[in-house]
Design an enzyme around this catalytic site. Structure first.
Site, short mmCIF file in Angstrom:
data_model
loop_
_atom_site.label_atom_id
_atom_site.label_comp_id
_atom_site.label_asym_id
_atom_site.label_seq_id
_atom_site.Cartn_x
_atom_site.Cartn_y
_atom_site.Cartn_z
N ASP A 655 -28.40 -45.75 -4.88
CA ASP A 655 -27.79 -45.90 -3.56
C ASP A 655 -28.15 -44.70 -2.69
O ASP A 655 -28.13 -43.55 -3.16
CB ASP A 655 -26.27 -45.99 -3.74
CG ASP A 655 -25.54 -46.19 -2.44
OD1 ASP A 655 -25.71 -47.24 -1.82
OD2 ASP A 655 -24.80 -45.26 -2.03
N GLU A 684 -32.63 -46.93 -2.11
CA GLU A 684 -32.63 -46.99 -0.65
C GLU A 684 -33.30 -45.74 -0.11
O GLU A 684 -32.68 -44.69 0.00
CB GLU A 684 -31.19 -47.09 -0.13
CG GLU A 684 -30.51 -48.40 -0.48
CD GLU A 684 -29.10 -48.46 0.07
OE1 GLU A 684 -28.79 -49.37 0.84
OE2 GLU A 684 -28.29 -47.58 -0.28
#
Length: 964
Positions: A655, A684
């Site tokens: 993340d 990400e």
């Protein structure tokens, strides 16, 4: 005048006691809540370095709710969280800076920005005045008022001198009445010194403005030498000379901050350090500011950070020296990096060994508790060991023991759960000692058969990832799954829903995907595991205990081993179905810095800070972890290695990976390669505003520096459907013109993007997707951008977007329910929305059966033809060729092995288009707007084909290619 003067200290001393008893600092928070969210919001407030408390909103105006709180003492910053009593949060840790005793801020629901003025323009009505009575109290710490006076002017008017003519306990007093004013709202003012015939011989600061004028036209203010702020309440002023902060910032340097300036040129600084530390020199913190509130004290000896020191001054009293920025220096990392593999507890039936890293602690204790909710425990003194670690061993079989650590930092004892703990009691507030071997299901370590022996291609391009939330899969009343919302719900096979369609894991298996990526399944903060009879939902991006499964997904969160056993059972079942398991990991931030074990054990080390000492907030939730520091990097590597080895994880999705540094991500890749090179690492790779050198950020722009790491391709995502930051912005499939080049770049694996966008060098670095758990689902986005479109047309757009994803080079990624066109009813951020919004709707799955079959066919097609899954840039350049096509259409060929050619056309026009075939046929149609798969639908023998509007067509030709 030298501030260490004994006479000056004596003259101020009587005020010191009085000020200490009356001084407070005020925080005012204006909060504009989301009217669609019906929750009882309040605040959790703490002064920097202090304890927290609850504060209710007690007032309201046209902007929103207002909370006002006075905190005893003089403070520079307040932290606060908007939350409910159940600790549901709107945003993360926010900070408010104090000016002249008051911190007043405006915040909005869903917006992490802290505004120091109304964000949407001024909404308050202020009175205007024709006459103002002004009283000014002025205090100078040096007692020298000779020549000091005021220059005062009305708004847009002429100025006039105002003398100090009176005196009170605070200092000098000036009074003036300004008449004949023209409906003004404020006064301007300068504090100046007149000397030797020069009215402007000196001044304190520049223009200052008095705004808080009472309705009767009177205003009373207090000014303090060296402070620019205007005080409207004398109780906000601490006149007593005091040390604001003393902190070790280097191994031989202490930074001292005081509320009144120090003359660093004085030979008699009047400062002493305890513990045998000798002062070598004192310098202003900023060069050129010889008289300053902040100085650097350089010591002759290296400072032992585990010892407690005090700083003593003649004027400012004494204070404990805190551990400060030193923990964020390279010297500290070099000195205290511990590379052992025994942090946490190491269990055996004969004894259990405990080791915790707390290099700034002067003492440490292991605390043993009898129950999960016990308030007091038995303390065991720990021994100071190498590299800042502390150890203790307990003899005998300690299985089932609950524990925490206590460390003494400075003069404060702090308690924390072991960051390396692998089992916890309910709600994760106490660690547990367990025998992990006893949590293995039968056949867990068997190398025979397929029970738990998932093997996958070494090429990430072969993966088709399916993103899922544990609770979403089974919680729907018609899921046919007994263990709803639990890990065990994914162990149930052959479950059926409406129309006897497959549900749960059997549905996922039937789709044909290769990996299931789970939203956070580690122990997270925002679900109360003691109250699971009440429906609670959260995505889980609020980590608490990184190396422990989430208890709310288990059948008994009170028993530490149950969640572990049941997660392993879930993983084993997925492996038995030839499905890999990818874990969503959130090492980039914590739920709350002050609560985190990291911060409790080594304050200031694990997080990234701005130059002004505030926590970095590139994550948008109040804090960024500092992966570039050796022990944070080690923790991340140790953690993923533990999950890989103990739980047999097959991948990790990072993340907000852009918060991390490239060295850490490469070290993660290296560590996992030693365990199993087929483990997938993706994340990400956004370019986030965190204080880390640009070339070190683990984002798309630096993808070339991380060859084994995948990045979500937001360029293809937004190109397909429009920006996720603008709900009404369309993309290729839903009506925007001129996006053919962007779509082509995405189809080719993003390898031709400008380096300012991404530096992908292999298709395995590119995660191709149209939707994920964040933002609107694809269906909801299409409804927003095309409100007048029929359901059938929206279905066409949806299938077109999914077909582009599954026929693009790179790694395919699907959001759970995308196959039946999942809706969250327009909720773009459902992280804590109810089950009715987040659940997989199995009734909808039955209704959209044809669309599910279409997705299954696309997956089958991708897995059957290697040319959709090329592994090098060279192969793509050689075997993928775009051909001329009408506007809003993309067409290309893929050369397969064995003289086989694929021809793919994506038509985003509402009308059908005619496309010339690249070679003589016959061409077998495998995909059109209604069907998809490896089975031949029909055969085309002409020179061209007609491709229906808003659809994809895929054809295959066997044999050598020949032109017309």
């Amino acid at each position: 005048m030298v501030l260490s003067s004994l006479s000056l200290a004596q003259s101020i001393a009587p005020k010191q006691a009085d000020a200490a008893s009356t001084t407070y600092t005020t925080l005012v928070v204006h909060y504009q809540e989301n009217p669609a969210v019906n929750k009882h919001w309040n605040l959790w407030i703490w002064p920097e370095g202090g304890e927290g408390q609850v504060q209710e909103f007690t007032e309201k105006d046209s902007f929103g709710k207002i909370a006002t709180v006075n905190i005893d003492g003089s403070h520079d910053r307040f932290g606060f969280i908007v939350r409910t009593d159940a600790w549901e949060k709107d945003g993360g840790d926010r900070w408010a800076e104090v000016n002249a005793g008051v911190a007043e801020v405006w915040i909005k629901a869903g917006d992490d920005t802290v505004y120091t003025s109304p964000p949407d323009g001024e909404y308050r009505d202020f009175p205007t005045f024709e006459e103002i009575d002004l009283t000014v109290h002025y205090f100078r710490y040096d007692g020298d008022y000779e020549g000091w006076n005021l220059w005062v002017w009305p708004e847009n008017g002429d100025g006039q001198p105002v003398a100090f003519t009176g005196e009170d306990q605070f200092g000098k007093v000036a009074q003036v009445t300004l008449s004949g004013l023209n409906s003004i709202t404020q006064l301007g003012m300068i504090v100046r010194k007149s000397a030797g015939g020069n009215d402007w011989a000196d001044r304190e600061f520049n223009d200052r403005f008095i705004t808080k004028i009472k309705e009767d036209g009177s205003v009373e203010i207090w000014l303090v030498q060296g402070e620019e702020g205007i005080y409207y309440n004398p109780n906000h002023i601490d006149q007593a000379p005091r040390i604001v902060r003393a902190a070790i910032d280097e191994l031989n340097e202490i930074t001292l901050s005081t509320n009144f300036p120090i003359d660093t040129t004085s030979a008699d600084h009047g400062i002493l350090l305890s513990g045998g530390l000798e002062i070598e020199s004192i310098h202003p913190f900023k060069e050129g500011e010889s008289v300053t509130n902040k100085v650097r004290i350089v010591t002759k000896q290296e400072i032992d950070i585990t010892q407690l020191y005090t700083i003593q001054t003649r004027l400012f009293g004494e204070a404990t020296v805190q551990v400060g920025n030193v923990v964020r220096t390279e010297a500290f990392d070099h000195r205290y990096f511990y590379d052992g593999d025994d942090l946490g507890n190491t269990y055996s039936p004969a004894q259990t060994d405990f080791r915790v890293w707390a290099p700034t602690a002067s003492e440490a204790k292991l605390v043993i508790y009898d129950t999960w909710d016990a308030q007091a425990g038995t303390e065991h003194v720990m021994t100071h060991a190498e590299k800042g670690t502390w150890t203790v061993s307990l003899q005998g079989d300690q299985e089932g023991v609950l524990y925490t650590y206590k460390v003494k930092i400075g003069d404060e004892w702090r308690e924390a759960v072991d960051p390396y703990v692998r089992a916890v009691a309910v709600n994760g507030d106490k660690g547990a000692v367990i025998d992990l071997d006893k949590t293995d299901p039968k056949g867990w370590n068997s190398e025979k058969g397929k029970k738990n022996n998932f093997k996958f291609s070494p090429n990430a391009e072969d993966a088709i990832i399916y993103e899922l939330h544990v609770r979403d899969l089974s919680i729907h009343p018609e899921s046919g799954i007994e263990e709803k919302g639990k890990f065990l719900g994914l162990t149930e096979l052959k479950t059926k829903g409406p129309d006897k369609e497959k549900t749960g894991l059997s549905h996922i298996k039937d789709l044909g995907v290769t990996h299931v990526q789970f939203l956070p399944i580690y122990d997270y903060r925002t679900v109360d595991e003691t109250n699971l009879d009440v429906p609670q939902f959260n995505w889980g991006y609020d980590p608490k205990n990184y190396n422990v499964p989430e208890g709310s997904y288990s059948t008994d969160p009170y028993e530490p081993t149950v969640r572990i056993k049941e997660l392993k059972q879930m993983i084993q079942t997925l492996h038995s179905q030839d499905l890999g398991v990818i874990m969503d990991v959130v090492y980039n931030h914590v739920f709350s810095v002050n609560e985190s074990s990291f911060h409790q054990l080594v304050p200031g080390y694990y997080f990234r800070y701005n130059e002004d000492g505030t926590l970095a907030n590139g994550t948008g939730v109040g804090n960024d972890t500092a992966s570039e520091r050796k022990m944070m990097q080690k923790f991340i590597i140790d953690s993923v290695s533990f999950w890989s080895e103990e739980y047999k994880m097959n991948g990790f999705r990072f993340d907000l990976m852009g918060i991390h540094d490239t060295d850490t991500m490469n070290a993660v890749r290296d560590a996992l390669d030693e365990i199993d090179p087929s483990i997938i690492v993706l994340g990400e790779g956004w370019d986030l505003n965190t204080p880390l050198d640009a070339e070190r950020k683990a984002n798309q722009k630096n993808a070339e520096d991380m060859p084994g790491i995948g990045h979500f391709n937001d360029n293809l995502r937004d190109g397909l459907k429009g920006s996720v930051f603008d709900e009404l912005d369309p993309g290729f499939v839903n009506g925007k013109q001129g996006l053919e080049t962007l779509i082509k770049q995405g189809i080719a694996g993003g390898l031709d993007y400008d380096d300012q966008i991404a530096t992908y060098r292999k298709p395995g670095q590119v995660i191709q997707y149209a939707e994920a758990h964040d933002n609107l689902t694809l269906w909801d986005k299409l409804e927003k951008t095309n409100p007048d479109a029929s359901m059938e047309d929206i279905k066409k757009m949806h299938k077109l977007a999914s077909s582009i994803v599954l026929t693009s080079q790179g790694v395919s990624f699907l959001h759970a329910g995308q196959e039946f066109m999942r809706t969250k009813y327009g909720d773009h951020n459902s992280y804590q929305s109810p089950d009715e919004i987040n659940q997989l709707d199995w009734e909808r799955r039955a209704e959209f059966d044809d669309e599910v079959d279409y997705m299954k066919g696309l997956i089958e097609l991708r897995q059957h033809y290697d040319s959709f899954r090329m592994t090098t840039a060279e192969d793509i350049q050689e075997h993928l060729n775009f051909i001329e096509a009408p506007a809003n259409t993309v067409a290309y060929t893929l050369e397969e092995k064995k003289n086989r050619t694929l021809f793919i056309v994506h038509n985003a026009n509402a009308e059908s288009v005619q496309i010339n075939l690249p070679y003589k046929g016959p061409w077998k149609v495998l995909v059109n707007g209604e069907e998809a798969g490896k089975k031949v639908i029909n055969t085309e023998k002409g020179k061209s084909i007609q491709v229906d509007g808003i659809s994809t067509m895929v054809l295959v030709k066997d044999g050598k290619t020949k032109g017309f």
